[in-house]
Enzyme design. Structure first.
Site, PDB file in Angstrom:
ATOM      1  N   ARG A  75       0.848  -1.192   0.000  1.00  0.00           N
ATOM      2  CA  ARG A  75       0.000   0.000   0.000  1.00  0.00           C
ATOM      3  C   ARG A  75       0.887   1.248   0.000  1.00  0.00           C
ATOM      4  O   ARG A  75       1.938   1.272   0.657  1.00  0.00           O
ATOM      5  CB  ARG A  75      -0.906   0.035   1.227  1.00  0.00           C
ATOM      6  CG  ARG A  75      -2.144  -0.846   1.107  1.00  0.00           C
ATOM      7  CD  ARG A  75      -3.124  -0.325   0.055  1.00  0.00           C
ATOM      8  NE  ARG A  75      -4.331  -1.135  -0.035  1.00  0.00           N
ATOM      9  CZ  ARG A  75      -4.526  -2.103  -0.935  1.00  0.00           C
ATOM     10  NH1 ARG A  75      -3.586  -2.402  -1.809  1.00  0.00           N
ATOM     11  NH2 ARG A  75      -5.669  -2.761  -0.973  1.00  0.00           N
ATOM     12  N   HIS A 116      -1.390   0.805  -9.708  1.00  0.00           N
ATOM     13  CA  HIS A 116      -2.075  -0.050  -8.732  1.00  0.00           C
ATOM     14  C   HIS A 116      -2.836  -1.195  -9.428  1.00  0.00           C
ATOM     15  O   HIS A 116      -4.026  -1.388  -9.205  1.00  0.00           O
ATOM     16  CB  HIS A 116      -3.051   0.754  -7.857  1.00  0.00           C
ATOM     17  CG  HIS A 116      -3.483  -0.003  -6.622  1.00  0.00           C
ATOM     18  ND1 HIS A 116      -3.761   0.606  -5.427  1.00  0.00           N
ATOM     19  CD2 HIS A 116      -3.690  -1.330  -6.406  1.00  0.00           C
ATOM     20  CE1 HIS A 116      -4.126  -0.308  -4.532  1.00  0.00           C
ATOM     21  NE2 HIS A 116      -4.093  -1.496  -5.112  1.00  0.00           N
TER      22      HIS A 116
HETATM   23  P1  NDP Z   1      -1.923 -11.310   4.431  1.00  0.00           P
HETATM   24  O1  NDP Z   1      -2.828 -10.801   5.487  1.00  0.00           O
HETATM   25  O2  NDP Z   1      -2.050 -12.739   4.007  1.00  0.00           O
HETATM   26  O3  NDP Z   1      -0.406 -11.088   4.861  1.00  0.00           O
HETATM   27  C1  NDP Z   1       0.039  -9.913   5.453  1.00  0.00           C
HETATM   28  C2  NDP Z   1       1.478 -10.140   5.911  1.00  0.00           C
HETATM   29  O4  NDP Z   1       1.978  -8.903   6.407  1.00  0.00           O
HETATM   30  C3  NDP Z   1       1.575 -11.169   7.050  1.00  0.00           C
HETATM   31  O5  NDP Z   1       2.730 -11.944   6.889  1.00  0.00           O
HETATM   32  C4  NDP Z   1       1.704 -10.273   8.283  1.00  0.00           C
HETATM   33  O6  NDP Z   1       2.375 -10.864   9.369  1.00  0.00           O
HETATM   34  C5  NDP Z   1       2.518  -9.138   7.703  1.00  0.00           C
HETATM   35  N1  NDP Z   1       2.395  -7.944   8.542  1.00  0.00           N
HETATM   36  C6  NDP Z   1       1.285  -7.235   8.847  1.00  0.00           C
HETATM   37  N2  NDP Z   1       1.585  -6.226   9.696  1.00  0.00           N
HETATM   38  C7  NDP Z   1       2.909  -6.323   9.946  1.00  0.00           C
HETATM   39  C8  NDP Z   1       3.811  -5.615  10.769  1.00  0.00           C
HETATM   40  N3  NDP Z   1       3.422  -4.566  11.523  1.00  0.00           N
HETATM   41  N4  NDP Z   1       5.103  -5.997  10.807  1.00  0.00           N
HETATM   42  C9  NDP Z   1       5.514  -7.072  10.068  1.00  0.00           C
HETATM   43  N5  NDP Z   1       4.715  -7.799   9.265  1.00  0.00           N
HETATM   44  C10 NDP Z   1       3.422  -7.427   9.209  1.00  0.00           C
HETATM   45  O7  NDP Z   1      -2.106 -10.343   3.175  1.00  0.00           O
HETATM   46  P2  NDP Z   1      -1.841 -10.665   1.628  1.00  0.00           P
HETATM   47  O8  NDP Z   1      -0.512 -11.280   1.501  1.00  0.00           O
HETATM   48  O9  NDP Z   1      -2.997 -11.354   1.032  1.00  0.00           O
HETATM   49  O10 NDP Z   1      -1.849  -9.181   1.040  1.00  0.00           O
HETATM   50  C11 NDP Z   1      -0.918  -8.226   1.472  1.00  0.00           C
HETATM   51  C12 NDP Z   1      -1.282  -6.842   0.979  1.00  0.00           C
HETATM   52  O11 NDP Z   1      -1.047  -6.733  -0.420  1.00  0.00           O
HETATM   53  C13 NDP Z   1      -2.761  -6.452   1.096  1.00  0.00           C
HETATM   54  O12 NDP Z   1      -3.082  -6.080   2.419  1.00  0.00           O
HETATM   55  C14 NDP Z   1      -2.838  -5.277   0.136  1.00  0.00           C
HETATM   56  O13 NDP Z   1      -2.519  -4.090   0.802  1.00  0.00           O
HETATM   57  C15 NDP Z   1      -1.768  -5.603  -0.896  1.00  0.00           C
HETATM   58  N6  NDP Z   1      -2.333  -5.906  -2.205  1.00  0.00           N
HETATM   59  C16 NDP Z   1      -1.974  -5.120  -3.271  1.00  0.00           C
HETATM   60  C17 NDP Z   1      -2.448  -5.386  -4.520  1.00  0.00           C
HETATM   61  C18 NDP Z   1      -2.004  -4.576  -5.691  1.00  0.00           C
HETATM   62  O14 NDP Z   1      -2.516  -4.772  -6.798  1.00  0.00           O
HETATM   63  N7  NDP Z   1      -1.041  -3.692  -5.522  1.00  0.00           N
HETATM   64  C19 NDP Z   1      -3.370  -6.497  -4.772  1.00  0.00           C
HETATM   65  C20 NDP Z   1      -3.663  -7.263  -3.607  1.00  0.00           C
HETATM   66  C21 NDP Z   1      -3.165  -6.965  -2.370  1.00  0.00           C
HETATM   67  P3  NDP Z   1       1.804 -12.168  10.107  1.00  0.00           P
HETATM   68  O15 NDP Z   1       2.057 -13.310   9.126  1.00  0.00           O
HETATM   69  O16 NDP Z   1       2.612 -12.292  11.319  1.00  0.00           O
HETATM   70  O17 NDP Z   1       0.346 -11.933  10.349  1.00  0.00           O
HETATM   71  C1  OXD Z   2      -6.295  -5.365  -3.340  1.00  0.00           C
HETATM   72  C2  OXD Z   2      -5.812  -4.387  -4.297  1.00  0.00           C
HETATM   73  O1  OXD Z   2      -6.209  -5.102  -2.158  1.00  0.00           O
HETATM   74  O2  OXD Z   2      -6.239  -4.440  -5.455  1.00  0.00           O
HETATM   75  O3  OXD Z   2      -6.759  -6.438  -3.763  1.00  0.00           O
HETATM   76  O4  OXD Z   2      -4.983  -3.552  -3.965  1.00  0.00           O
END
Ligand code: NDP
Ligand code: OXD
Length: 312
Positions: free
Chosen positions: A227, A275
């Site tokens: 993000r 994005h």
């Molecule tokens: P998940 O919830 O599966 O994974 C999130 C990961 O981030 C976990 O490993 C979590 O740790 C870690 N995390 C969260 N907070 C912290 C922190 N404070 N310190 C360290 N690690 C942290 O999410 P996804 O993998 O499915 O998606 C990740 C992000 O990708 C989404 O939230 C979205 O913002 C972004 N996204 C972007 C897209 C785009 O097109 N650009 C499309 C889809 C998603 P833990 O394992 O310990 O919980």
């Molecule tokens: C999502 C994105 O969160 O598109 O899926 O960013």
């Protein structure tokens, strides 16, 4: 009982079309046509704040994307379960984008693109092997883990960082605030796939960039498809200007769409995408949501629930 598709920025029609085919006989409305008493499920992408209030029979909120910061941007969220997207189509798309960007920096794509424009034949005799390039992944969730595996398959030396401890076969892992410095110290190409939460806001700043080593064969380079709120763009530009950072690939921005005045647009050392690293493809995501609704109504619990306290 109906479904409400509440979006801004995304057209609701493709979603309504797919969901109608998958859930025949079910009424599917937008905020303009909704009968508020009939709504059982709300599907959102940046719904207008407050618009999910006053739905007395609401059972669950489905985010149309994997990220849910857009849901939490609403201070008047109803107290029902929130479900996010976990779908192989979206995951595959993200890993493609991440692999492309890591390779772009590793294989100096921008340099050769420039050379081609100028008809310059200049080989680089120092091209390192992937095994000598250290990739650090911030976020080891659904997307981070898949990207890690695919980068490993390409031969990169990959490690990852998460909030809680993770034990992943064949992958070096770090966690928590104390683990971050250790990960950064062994990272040439840093990839963020973090959700936006109060803890990750502004994390990718000058202080963090300063911790990336300068002794690597490539980079340091920064890649972010998590993000935009996690990055400080002024610090990234300053680090590129000073040479502290060699390149960046950004799919997400502090303000979206990225304003035409942004210094990021005009830079050769920055790759900008709008994005769309991993779009929520309506065919795939509608199928996932319809499947979850049918399972819920058959008595199976909801999967991929968001935890409100942690913000993702
Ligand atoms: P998940 O919830 O599966 O994974 C999130 C990961 O981030 C976990 O490993 C979590 O740790 C870690 N995390 C969260 N907070 C912290 C922190 N404070 N310190 C360290 N690690 C942290 O999410 P996804 O993998 O499915 O998606 C990740 C992000 O990708 C989404 O939230 C979205 O913002 C972004 N996204 C972007 C897209 C785009 O097109 N650009 C499309 C889809 C998603 P833990 O394992 O310990 O919980
Ligand atoms: C999502 C994105 O969160 O598109 O899926 O960013």
């Amino acid at each position: 009982m109906s479904l409400l598709v509440a979006t801004t920025g995304w057209r609701p029609e493709p979603w309504i079309q797919r969901l109608s085919a998958l859930l025949p006989g079910r009424r599917i409305d937008t905020l303009e046509t909704v009968d508020r008493v009939a709504v059982r499920y709300a599907l959102t992408w940046r719904h207008p704040p407050g618009s999910l209030q006053g739905l007395p029979n609401l059972r669950a909120i489905f985010s149309l994307g994997a990220g849910v910061d857009h849901v939490f941007a609403d201070p008047h969220l109803p107290e029902v379960p929130i479900v996010r997207v976990v779908d192989p189509d979206l995951t595959q798309r993200m890993s493609e984008w991440v692999a492309l960007q890591v390779l772009l920096h590793h294989r100096q794509f921008r340099r050769y693109e420039r050379q081609q424009r100028l008809a310059v034949w200049d080989e680089d005799e120092t091209q390192p092997a992937a095994r000598d390039v250290r990739v650090g992944l911030l976020g080891l969730g659904v997307l981070g883990l898949d990207a890690a595996r695919k980068l490993q398959a390409l031969g990169f030396d990959v490690a990852g960082w998460s909030r809680t401890h993770k034990s992943v076969a064949g992958l070096a892992t770090y966690h928590g605030a104390e683990g971050l410095d250790a990960l950064l110290a062994r990272t040439d190409i840093l990839v963020s796939l973090l959700p936006l939460t109060p803890d990750t806001k502004g994390l990718l700043d000058a202080k963090l960039i300063a911790k990336l080593p300068r002794d690597g064969r490539i980079g340091p380079a920064l890649i972010n498809a998590g993000r935009g709120g996690s990055q400080v763009e002024a610090d990234i530009v300053a680090a590129l200007e000073s040479g502290r950072l060699k390149g960046a690939s950004l799919d997400v921005f502090e303000t979206e769409p990225l304003p035409s005045s942004s210094a990021l647009w005009g830079r050769d050392d920055v790759f900008v995408s709008p994005h769309n690293a991993a779009i929520s493809e309506p065919e795939a995501v509608a199928k996932y949501i319809a499947g979850e609704i049918v399972a819920l109504e058959r008595g199976t619990g909801l999967r991929n629930l968001v935890e409100r306290e942690r913000g993702y």
